[in-house]
Design an enzyme around this catalytic site. Structure first.
Site, PDB file in Angstrom:
ATOM      1  N   ASP A 261     -10.219   4.854  -2.118  1.00 47.45           N
ATOM      2  CA  ASP A 261      -9.209   5.319  -2.834  1.00 47.45           C
ATOM      3  C   ASP A 261      -9.737   6.231  -4.308  1.00 47.45           C
ATOM      4  O   ASP A 261     -10.996   6.206  -4.563  1.00 47.45           O
ATOM      5  CB  ASP A 261      -8.097   4.410  -3.172  1.00 47.45           C
TER       6      ASP A 261
ATOM      7  N   TYR B 223      -6.864   6.143   3.761  1.00 44.21           N
ATOM      8  CA  TYR B 223      -6.937   4.871   2.633  1.00 44.21           C
ATOM      9  C   TYR B 223      -6.056   3.882   3.152  1.00 44.21           C
ATOM     10  O   TYR B 223      -6.359   2.792   3.143  1.00 44.21           O
ATOM     11  CB  TYR B 223      -6.354   5.639   1.265  1.00 44.21           C
TER      12      TYR B 223
ATOM     13  N   CYS C  41     -13.269   0.566 -15.308  1.00 45.61           N
ATOM     14  CA  CYS C  41     -13.822   1.846 -15.122  1.00 45.61           C
ATOM     15  C   CYS C  41     -12.780   2.949 -15.055  1.00 45.61           C
ATOM     16  O   CYS C  41     -12.690   3.499 -13.796  1.00 45.61           O
ATOM     17  CB  CYS C  41     -14.930   1.936 -14.080  1.00 45.61           C
TER      18      CYS C  41
ATOM     19  N   CYS D  66     -17.906  -4.283 -18.473  1.00 46.35           N
ATOM     20  CA  CYS D  66     -18.282  -4.081 -16.911  1.00 46.35           C
ATOM     21  C   CYS D  66     -19.315  -4.846 -16.426  1.00 46.35           C
ATOM     22  O   CYS D  66     -20.303  -4.945 -17.195  1.00 46.35           O
ATOM     23  CB  CYS D  66     -18.661  -2.374 -16.875  1.00 46.35           C
TER      24      CYS D  66
ATOM     25  N   GLU E 271       0.724  -1.184   0.058  1.00 48.09           N
ATOM     26  CA  GLU E 271       0.052  -0.146   0.030  1.00 48.09           C
ATOM     27  C   GLU E 271       0.834   1.061  -0.285  1.00 48.09           C
ATOM     28  O   GLU E 271       0.450   2.250  -0.796  1.00 48.09           O
ATOM     29  CB  GLU E 271      -0.998  -0.006   1.213  1.00 48.09           C
TER      30      GLU E 271
ATOM     31  N   CYS F 133     -16.504   0.142 -20.941  1.00 50.53           N
ATOM     32  CA  CYS F 133     -18.144  -0.185 -20.309  1.00 50.53           C
ATOM     33  C   CYS F 133     -18.701  -1.609 -20.780  1.00 50.53           C
ATOM     34  O   CYS F 133     -19.448  -2.226 -20.145  1.00 50.53           O
ATOM     35  CB  CYS F 133     -19.018   0.703 -20.469  1.00 50.53           C
TER      36      CYS F 133
ATOM     37  N   CYS G 117     -25.402   1.107 -14.219  1.00 50.41           N
ATOM     38  CA  CYS G 117     -24.689   2.217 -13.940  1.00 50.41           C
ATOM     39  C   CYS G 117     -25.508   3.285 -14.146  1.00 50.41           C
ATOM     40  O   CYS G 117     -25.817   3.601 -15.598  1.00 50.41           O
ATOM     41  CB  CYS G 117     -23.410   2.000 -14.918  1.00 50.41           C
TER      42      CYS G 117
END
Length: 288
Positions: free
Chosen positions: A135, A117, A190, A200, A34, A197, A206
């Site tokens: 995030d 985060y 995304c 997705c 991270e 898309c 959406c």
DNA sequence: AACGCGTGGCC
DNA sequence: TGGCCAAGCGT
């Protein structure tokens, strides 16, 4: 049906095989990943993370290393202050937490270099705790899928956290998988510039797609300059120090940038930040 | 709240 | 080609 019902099976099917996602990765390994991933792409983090975990498999091992070794291992990931903060955080964990990465968000957030985060990511992905993880990817996915906006716009910490908390599944394991799946969706489908898309898993629900995928017209952060900035000069100077096995004299640094005033200012700031040291003989080096 | 902080790849 | 972007944090 909640978002997670479509998202989790998709993630399980297509998730990238990243080393820090593999079973057996310790919370320390998650925490290191991270830190490295803060503003740095996955592809550049992978090899550095592998080497880092081999060298320093526990916080106490990192804490025992000289800062110069830590900065060289960090290499060119960028924002080297992150490396120093990770080093400091490791020392705190070794000294105060018995060499065990905290699992509690507040304790994590108290560590150097750990913000909202990172604290939540470590709690969720390192320990399976149920907590919202926000995030830039998650913010973008929520902005589009839930709010119908093309982009997230400036961060609104409380509101963003509330949005994601509302979407979070009840179960611990499902919550953590949901969070990593939201991030994966934002990272590979995304995406900021050209969302895919077609691929997705939540295109049917959406809000942005339903509205005809309108272009974002809200406030945008001014793009960061780089060429000619102190950030570039600091990078050049640090590059000289990293590449040299021992101390260098001022002339070596002088060659790294021709504007003497800016060069001196940047060298000073590196000294102040603890990213460089000046020896008694006047030469410069990475900090011990 | 907005800005400074590295680096490199991509379209 | 160069602006934009990449799992943020600290001030």
């Amino acid at each position: 049906m909640p978002l997670s019902a479509a998202l989790i099976p998709w993630y399980t099917a297509v998730a990238r095989d990243l080393p820090w996602r593999r079973p057996g990765t310790t919370p320390w390994g998650v925490m290191v990943s991270e830190f490295m991933l803060q503003q740095t792409p996955v592809s550049r983090v992978e090899p550095v993370w592998q080497r880092w975990m081999a060298d320093w498999p526990a916080p106490s091992a990192l804490a025992a290393a000289p800062r110069a070794d830590v900065l060289r291992a960090w290499g060119k990931l960028g924002y080297p202050r992150r490396a120093l903060r990770l080093h400091e955080a490791a020392a705190v964990i070794a000294d105060i937490h018995g060499d065990v990465v905290p699992s509690d968000v507040d304790a994590l957030e108290a560590l150097p270099g750990v913000g909202s985060y990172t604290a939540r990511a470590v709690a969720a992905f390192g320990y399976g705790r149920r907590c919202a993880v926000v995030d830039t990817n998650v913010r973008r996915v929520v902005a589009r899928a839930v709010h119908g906006n093309g982009d997230a716009g400036p961060a609104r910490v409380k509101a963003d956290l509330a949005d994601v908390t509302e979407l979070l599944p009840t179960g611990e394991a499902e919550a953590a998988t949901f969070s990593i799946a939201m991030m994966e969706l934002g990272a590979v489908v995304c995406t900021a510039r050209t969302p895919h898309c077609i691929a997705c898993p939540v295109r049917d629900r959406c809000a942005w797609l339903a509205a005809g995928a309108p272009a974002y017209d809200g406030p945008r952060r001014a793009p960061q300059a780089f060429a000619g900035t102190d950030r570039q000069v600091r990078g050049r100077l640090l590059d000289v120090l990293r590449d040299s096995p021992g101390p260098v004299d001022r002339a070596a640094l002088d060659r790294a940038w021709n504007d003497a005033g800016q060069r001196d200012r940047c060298l000073d700031s590196l000294l102040v930040d603890g990213l460089a040291e000046q020896l008694a003989d006047g030469r410069f080096a990475l900090p011990a």
